[in-house]
Design a protein around this motif. Structure first.
Motif, PDB file in Angstrom:
ATOM      1  N   VAL A   1      -6.103   0.073   0.680  1.00 31.67           N
ATOM      2  CA  VAL A   1      -5.536  -0.635  -0.467  1.00 31.67           C
ATOM      3  C   VAL A   1      -4.791   0.340  -1.364  1.00 31.67           C
ATOM      4  O   VAL A   1      -3.761   0.006  -1.951  1.00 31.67           O
ATOM      5  N   PHE A   2      -5.296   1.572  -1.468  1.00 26.16           N
ATOM      6  CA  PHE A   2      -4.603   2.572  -2.274  1.00 26.16           C
ATOM      7  C   PHE A   2      -3.278   2.974  -1.615  1.00 26.16           C
ATOM      8  O   PHE A   2      -2.321   3.309  -2.309  1.00 26.16           O
ATOM      9  N   ARG A   3      -3.212   2.896  -0.298  1.00 23.19           N
ATOM     10  CA  ARG A   3      -1.926   3.117   0.388  1.00 23.19           C
ATOM     11  C   ARG A   3      -0.950   2.008   0.005  1.00 23.19           C
ATOM     12  O   ARG A   3       0.244   2.262  -0.197  1.00 23.19           O
ATOM     13  N   ILE A   4      -1.472   0.795  -0.085  1.00 25.01           N
ATOM     14  CA  ILE A   4      -0.620  -0.325  -0.509  1.00 25.01           C
ATOM     15  C   ILE A   4      -0.091  -0.068  -1.905  1.00 25.01           C
ATOM     16  O   ILE A   4       1.103  -0.242  -2.191  1.00 25.01           O
ATOM     17  N   MET A   5      -0.966   0.383  -2.805  1.00 21.61           N
ATOM     18  CA  MET A   5      -0.544   0.626  -4.179  1.00 21.61           C
ATOM     19  C   MET A   5       0.398   1.820  -4.276  1.00 21.61           C
ATOM     20  O   MET A   5       1.283   1.855  -5.147  1.00 21.61           O
ATOM     21  N   ASP A   6       0.238   2.792  -3.399  1.00 19.53           N
ATOM     22  CA  ASP A   6       1.209   3.895  -3.360  1.00 19.53           C
ATOM     23  C   ASP A   6       2.593   3.358  -2.995  1.00 19.53           C
ATOM     24  O   ASP A   6       3.607   3.764  -3.582  1.00 19.53           O
ATOM     25  N   ALA A   7       2.629   2.433  -2.016  1.00 18.01           N
ATOM     26  CA  ALA A   7       3.905   1.827  -1.633  1.00 18.01           C
ATOM     27  C   ALA A   7       4.458   0.978  -2.778  1.00 18.01           C
ATOM     28  O   ALA A   7       5.677   0.943  -3.003  1.00 18.01           O
TER      29      ALA A   7
ATOM     30  N   GLY B   1       4.029   1.630  -5.940  1.00 21.69           N
ATOM     31  CA  GLY B   1       4.569   2.588  -6.897  1.00 21.69           C
ATOM     32  C   GLY B   1       5.917   3.146  -6.499  1.00 21.69           C
ATOM     33  O   GLY B   1       6.714   3.536  -7.358  1.00 21.69           O
ATOM     34  N   GLU B   2       6.173   3.176  -5.195  1.00 20.12           N
ATOM     35  CA  GLU B   2       7.454   3.659  -4.698  1.00 20.12           C
ATOM     36  C   GLU B   2       8.488   2.540  -4.643  1.00 20.12           C
ATOM     37  O   GLU B   2       9.648   2.787  -4.280  1.00 20.12           O
ATOM     38  N   GLY B   3       8.078   1.299  -4.966  1.00 15.12           N
ATOM     39  CA  GLY B   3       9.005   0.175  -4.909  1.00 15.12           C
ATOM     40  C   GLY B   3       9.406  -0.197  -3.504  1.00 15.12           C
ATOM     41  O   GLY B   3      10.557  -0.563  -3.247  1.00 15.12           O
ATOM     42  N   ARG B   4       8.450  -0.153  -2.570  1.00 18.10           N
ATOM     43  CA  ARG B   4       8.733  -0.442  -1.161  1.00 18.10           C
ATOM     44  C   ARG B   4       7.921  -1.652  -0.703  1.00 18.10           C
ATOM     45  O   ARG B   4       6.849  -1.517  -0.094  1.00 18.10           O
TER      46      ARG B   4
ATOM     47  N   VAL C   1       1.307  -9.032  -3.456  1.00 18.85           N
ATOM     48  CA  VAL C   1       1.733  -7.659  -3.147  1.00 18.85           C
ATOM     49  C   VAL C   1       3.250  -7.540  -3.191  1.00 18.85           C
ATOM     50  O   VAL C   1       3.800  -6.571  -3.738  1.00 18.85           O
ATOM     51  N   VAL C   2       3.957  -8.514  -2.654  1.00 21.32           N
ATOM     52  CA  VAL C   2       5.419  -8.476  -2.689  1.00 21.32           C
ATOM     53  C   VAL C   2       5.927  -8.565  -4.124  1.00 21.32           C
ATOM     54  O   VAL C   2       6.881  -7.871  -4.518  1.00 21.32           O
TER      55      VAL C   2
END
Length: 339
Positions: free
Chosen positions: A209-215, A217-220, A327-328
């Motif tokens: 989930v933190f990988r999701i939040m990293d993405a 934060g990168e706007g991806r 998420v989107v």
């Protein structure tokens, strides 16, 4: 008595009946071992300890065991696992037993709940009621530091503890296993650093989930959605994903309110929201704040209420789709307001 306090107490008086209360198996296991040590000393427990399943045990069998002095041991220990049903079915008999317990037996009841309002609970002293509830997440890092020191003889850096909890999750048993592995891996080094944790500890499902939040934060949004779909493809339940996801979003919402509305400085606002203090976590969190922007940060509480209501049946869409849409919404680049 709290389980950690019980485990730290050097001189414990033997009780006739113990109740291990809560949902943290790691604490129950260690509390059980400590009780057996107090009761039997150096004697081999294989001669004196009996373990029963609570849903299949009748009281007469337990009572007979408790009255039987074992061979080559000073006391009999009877452990009733998953004992909630056993307690419910035999409450009057247990109350009578507590009033006049066996002189050669110790009864350990492993239960999820043990209401203090009952006669049985009131019959036991505080020292016999061991609270084994899971620690709240904000206390786990400090516990990891202390446990690494006392159980594994290593100094675990605060940042390393924060990262460990992020990667492994909230299970104290799993955290103990990883600390043990790290202690062995660093060898003669006196301490365990965040770099050691980052290199040696695998990621849990919650950590994805933190990988999701990293993405985010990168706007991806595509990358965030891909990670999420990968989790669903592996059979992860949407409700298991939304837990750590909403925990991170609550921190973002708290920092947004404190910083934007109450004008608190960003660093203290992160501290107040219990954002981990190690550099990588703060940098990632800061990216998420900047990506979401003020408008979305202030909308987060409403979105959290909406997703919680929707996943509890308030939205006809499948749970998976609801989480994907959230998420989107979070990850897509912010559209500037029109002049």
């Amino acid at each position: 008595m709290d389980a950690l306090q019980f485990l730290a107490t050097k001189d414990s008086k033997r009780q006739s009946v113990y109740a291990l209360v809560g949902d943290e198996d790691f604490l129950k296991r260690h509390a059980r071992e400590r009780i057996i040590s107090v009761v039997l000393g150096e004697e081999d427990p294989s001669f004196a300890v009996s373990v029963y399943a609570g849903d299949k045990l009748d009281f007469s069998t337990a009572r007979n065991e408790l009255e039987t002095l074992p061979f080559l041991a000073p006391c009999r220990v009877v452990i009733v696992e998953n004992a909630d049903k056993f307690v419910t079915d035999n409450r009057p008999a247990l109350e009578a037993y507590c009033a006049k317990p066996s002189r050669v037996g110790v009864l350990i009841l492993d239960v999820k709940t043990f209401p203090e309002t009952t006669k049985l609970a009131k019959a036991l002293p505080d020292a016999a009621k061991i609270g084994c509830k899971a620690l709240p997440i904000y206390k786990l890092s400090a516990w990891c530091v202390e446990w690494a020191k006392t159980a594994h003889k290593k100094k675990l850096a605060a940042g390393a503890a924060d990262l460990l909890v992020e990667l492994v999750g909230t299970s104290m048993g799993l955290l103990d296993q990883e600390i043990g592995k790290l202690a062995n891996a660093v060898g003669s080094k006196p301490g365990i650093a965040a770099e050691d944790v980052d290199a040696l500890v695998g990621r849990s499902k919650a950590a994805d989930v933190f990988r999701i939040m990293d993405a985010v934060g990168e706007g991806r949004p595509g990358e965030a959605l891909s990670i999420l779909q990968e989790l669903f493809g592996e059979g992860e339940d949407p409700m298991a994903v939304i837990g750590p996801l909403t925990a991170q979003l609550r921190k973002l919402a708290t920092v947004g309110r404190l910083h934007l509305v109450e004008k608190m400085a960003l660093g203290p606002a992160m501290d107040a929201a219990n954002v981990p203090k190690w550099d990588k976590a703060r940098i990632s969190f800061d990216k998420q704040l900047k990506h979401l922007g003020g408008r979305r940060l202030l909308k987060l509480p409403d979105w959290l209420v909406e997703i919680n209501h929707g996943l509890k049946g308030g939205n006809a869409l499948p749970e998976r789709v609801q989480v994907e849409r959230l998420v989107v919404t979070l990850a897509r680049p912010l559209v500037p307001a029109k002049a």
